[in-house]
Design an enzyme around this catalytic site. Structure first.
Site, PDB file in Angstrom:
ATOM      1  N   HIS A 132       0.638  -1.311  -0.078  1.00 42.06           N
ATOM      2  CA  HIS A 132       0.136   0.182   0.463  1.00 42.06           C
ATOM      3  C   HIS A 132       0.845   1.341  -0.069  1.00 42.06           C
ATOM      4  CE1 HIS A 132      -3.491   2.451   1.091  1.00 42.06           C
ATOM      5  NE2 HIS A 132      -4.535   1.644   0.702  1.00 42.06           N
ATOM      6  N   HIS A 133       0.587   2.502  -0.471  1.00 44.02           N
ATOM      7  CA  HIS A 133       1.083   3.954  -1.067  1.00 44.02           C
ATOM      8  C   HIS A 133       1.422   4.292   0.476  1.00 44.02           C
ATOM      9  CE1 HIS A 133       3.248   6.635  -2.916  1.00 44.02           C
ATOM     10  NE2 HIS A 133       2.553   6.578  -3.692  1.00 44.02           N
ATOM     11  N   ALA A 134      -0.024   3.334   1.888  1.00 47.57           N
ATOM     12  CA  ALA A 134       0.343   4.534   2.686  1.00 47.57           C
ATOM     13  C   ALA A 134       1.555   3.627   3.850  1.00 47.57           C
ATOM     14  CB  ALA A 134      -0.904   4.359   3.413  1.00 47.57           C
ATOM     15  N   ASN A 181       6.197   7.863   3.228  1.00 51.15           N
ATOM     16  CA  ASN A 181       6.013   8.857   2.021  1.00 51.15           C
ATOM     17  C   ASN A 181       6.978  10.406   2.139  1.00 51.15           C
ATOM     18  OD1 ASN A 181       3.842   7.238  -0.067  1.00 51.15           O
ATOM     19  ND2 ASN A 181       2.905   6.982   2.212  1.00 51.15           N
TER      20      ASN A 181
END
Length: 443
Positions: free
Chosen positions: A132-134, A295
């Site tokens: 997941h990009h999170a 991120n």
């Protein structure tokens, strides 16, 4: 920023990044795949903290504000062994990846999955991993998975990304109301500074500006189904263009994409008169910084020059556009870079806000170039041939192109909405045609 990727997710918008890895042909591909799979199932008690994170729901009401850590991780859920249907061509492999990339990750578990894939007719083995990009951005994900590979072809001690010999420990933040209040106060505390930085930046943003992009067939609502295409080109071909023109590898990648998109839209009788604008993610991580997930990425805009028929002129346009942006960013503080990025991407959230949708898109497409390892890499003696990234289309952004420079090649991964982007595979041939045009134009 991690929370935003969780809050934006829906069935139509899975918010994970992925990667397809191809390994060279072996004498016993099924045996190699089985051994890799079984190796990945060991060490459940030594999973690093990043790969144990799952979103916490404080009081069942506030999602995506804090991480919880799973202390009873089920590796047999996160790691799967699959076999392609006959005849086991690359076409079947890409169809499988298209399906896997369109499915959501389970938020009750740590947000990652890995698939070991056998059954390719040519004897190669593949893996597909998604996070997941999170949990981690594209650069962080590439670094994490590359750490599983050895530079020595004789090494036989490779371990998966979620397991290391030196286990890092991490305790979740304080639970309950006190932890939630601290998390919210830290987040809210940055808002005035970010807004102030964004307002100051708005007076000297480099062209192109947000919302100057033309409307195209890509800037439409999307479904949850995906189509994935992938191809590699020798880095030597791209570097020959850079040496002749003084452009960077990233400039050449952008020019290739610009030419291919021009060809694609022309074939669909949908090429706008004004040039397409790409959002180009830029890593804010320092070289050699410790990998902790999460991120650290900014967003800049680039004029793709798709209204220009001459390939050399298009390259000059993309190069000049990126040079202007680099000059601006070099003068900014980290907070101002965050403000610039926020101004560039805030429009992506508007289609989901009542009464605010519609109007021109903030940009037309996301094109990302992720640096990778240049030396050959091996998993327990078997060489990696290619790594193809798979990223995220969004509402109003029906196609995404991401590249990874790995080994002696530049590997392109294209993800599009299955409904909104017809015959996505044609872009592969158009990328090759554009590179040939560039070589001829600058040769």
């Amino acid at each position: 920023m991690d929370s935003v990727f969780l809050m934006l997710e829906s069935r139509e918008h899975p918010m994970h990044v992925g990667g397809l890895c191809l390994f060279e042909k072996t004498a016993d591909p099924a045996g190699f795949a089985r051994t890799m799979y079984e190796d990945m199932l060991t060490g459940a008690d030594a999973v690093t903290s990043v790969f144990r994170r799952r979103p916490e729901r404080a009081f069942g009401v506030f999602p995506a504000l804090r991480w919880d850590l799973d202390d009873d991780i089920d590796l047999s859920y996160h790691v799967r062994l699959l076999s392609l249907p006959a005849p086991g061509r690359v076409r079947e492999l890409l169809e499988l990846i298209s399906m896997l990339h369109g499915s959501l990750l389970d938020r009750h578990r740590p947000l990652w999955e890995v698939y070991v894939i056998e059954g390719l007719a040519d004897g190669r083995i593949a893996t597909y991993a998604k996070t997941h990009h999170a949990l981690m951005d594209g650069v962080s994900a590439v670094r994490a998975w590359q750490r599983t590979l050895a530079t020595d072809p004789d090494a036989r001690d490779c371990v998966p990304a979620w397991r290391t010999d030196r286990r890092r420990t991490e305790k979740p933040g304080a639970s309950g109301l006190s932890g939630l209040v601290r998390t919210v106060s830290r987040t809210v505390g940055t808002v005035p500074q970010t807004v102030s930085g964004a307002r100051a930046l708005s007076r000297r943003l480099p062209d192109p500006l947000p919302y100057q992009a033309p409307e195209t067939m890509f800037n439409v609502p999307i479904s949850g189904a995906r189509r994935f295409a992938a191809q590699s080109w020798p880095l030597a071909r791209l570097r020959a263009v850079t040496e002749t023109t003084g452009a960077t590898l990233n400039d050449v990648v952008l020019a290739m994409c610009a030419g291919a998109l021009r060809r694609y839209l022309s074939a669909e009788n949908a090429l706008p008169a004004r040039p397409l604008v790409a959002m180009v993610p830029v890593s804010l991580r320092a070289d050699g910084a410790e990998e902790t997930g999460g991120n650290a990425v900014g967003a800049v805009l680039c004029d793709l020059g798709t209204d220009e028929p001459d390939p050399r002129q298009r390259l000059d346009r993309t190069r000049s556009s990126m040079d202007r942006t680099k000059s601006t960013m070099a003068e900014l503080t980290p907070l101002q870079v965050l403000g610039l990025s926020a101004l560039n991407v805030v429009g992506l959230t508007l289609p989901s806000v009542p009464l605010l949708g519609g109007g021109p898109p903030p940009f037309n497409i996301v094109i990302s170039n992720v640096p990778g390892a240049q030396r050959p890499r091996y998993w327990n003696g078997v060489r990696v041939e290619a790594i193809y990234p798979a990223s995220i289309p969004l509402d109003g952004q029906a196609i995404n192109i991401t590249t990874v420079g790995f080994g002696d090649a530049m590997h392109f991964g294209i993800v599009g909405c299955r409904r909104a982007v017809p015959r996505l595979q044609r872009l592969i041939g158009m990328l090759d045609d554009t590179l040939t045009e560039l070589e001829t134009a600058v040769g």
